[in-house]
Design an enzyme around this catalytic site. Sequence first.
Site, PDB file in Angstrom:
ATOM      1  N   ARG A   1      -1.118  -8.889  -7.554  1.00  0.00           N
ATOM      2  CA  ARG A   1      -1.564  -8.338  -6.104  1.00  0.00           C
ATOM      3  C   ARG A   1      -2.355  -7.163  -6.679  1.00  0.00           C
ATOM      4  O   ARG A   1      -3.374  -6.721  -6.023  1.00  0.00           O
ATOM      5  CB  ARG A   1      -0.552  -7.935  -5.069  1.00  0.00           C
ATOM      6  CG  ARG A   1       0.168  -9.103  -4.605  1.00  0.00           C
ATOM      7  CD  ARG A   1       1.380  -8.552  -3.669  1.00  0.00           C
ATOM      8  NE  ARG A   1       0.752  -8.019  -2.520  1.00  0.00           N
ATOM      9  CZ  ARG A   1       1.437  -7.478  -1.595  1.00  0.00           C
ATOM     10  NH1 ARG A   1       2.878  -7.165  -1.572  1.00  0.00           N
ATOM     11  NH2 ARG A   1       0.943  -6.613  -0.438  1.00  0.00           N
TER      12      ARG A   1
ATOM     13  N   CYS B   1       3.170   0.990  -2.766  1.00  0.00           N
ATOM     14  CA  CYS B   1       3.159  -0.408  -2.996  1.00  0.00           C
ATOM     15  C   CYS B   1       2.590  -1.009  -1.758  1.00  0.00           C
ATOM     16  O   CYS B   1       1.457  -0.818  -1.518  1.00  0.00           O
ATOM     17  CB  CYS B   1       4.796  -0.627  -2.898  1.00  0.00           C
ATOM     18  SG  CYS B   1       5.610  -0.061  -1.336  1.00  0.00           S
TER      19      CYS B   1
END
Length: 283
Positions: free
Chosen positions: A180, A238
Amino acid sequence: MNAIISATELANDLAGENPPVLLDVRWQLTVAKAAGEPPFDGRAEYEAGHIPGAVFVDLDRELASAPGEKGRHPLPDVAEFGAAMRRAGVSARTPVVVYDGGQGWAAARAWWLLRWTGHPDVRVLDGGLPAWQGPLETSVPTPAEGDFEPVPGAMGLLDADGAAALARSGVLLDARAGERYRGEVEPIDRVGGHIPGAVSAPTTENVGADGRFLPAEDLRDRFKALGVSGGTEAGVYCGSGVSAAHEVLALAVAGIPAALYVGSWSEWSSDASRPVAVGPDPQ
């Protein structure tokens, strides 16, 4: 005070003169489910068996406000958070222990919010419920109302501009999975990639195969290799400010303070005017 507690230590504390308030924060990241697969239900898991005396806390409703332009798990309203904690029996002078189903992310979010709002004695059960060797119960307790009054500011907090600045002046860690960060996949947010200047540091690498944190010395070595030591200004983000709280907790175990960017990638990537970096390098 150590930010984590072992199952053995917890059992001893529960039998002591000043037992902690126990919060059960079982939760899982919501992603697309296979056809016919029911969504995860933390309360149902709690009601099927929890550590005796534990009170269930709903991450999505009590540890975050509604999703929006500030991200998928924005900060909760402070007054509403305080009321939720008091309903759970949290008081200013009573220790608190938080646990989840073992991943540690949700428990860390509760730990961070309580610490950020000024509670002096909060720990996370290392390894979560799977580490607990004692009995479980299904009865739902009705705790006495607590007296905790949240006062924000005791932990570092970043907004989008602060995160961008820290990526230039200090070390901004990206706690998501490497793919990611690199922008190879993005299962949830508008676009893949990372904040320019951020360093890839998956929070999953802070724990062993049993889900428990690595020893403090090993964590210090890991963060030093990522450019973070005791004198470094550090921050973490995150996807939505949950797994990043787990990395802030790992840093605390290592003795390193760090700020949390709560909006994280879900907020950053929602604004098409903000820059996005891809690939394995920070820039």
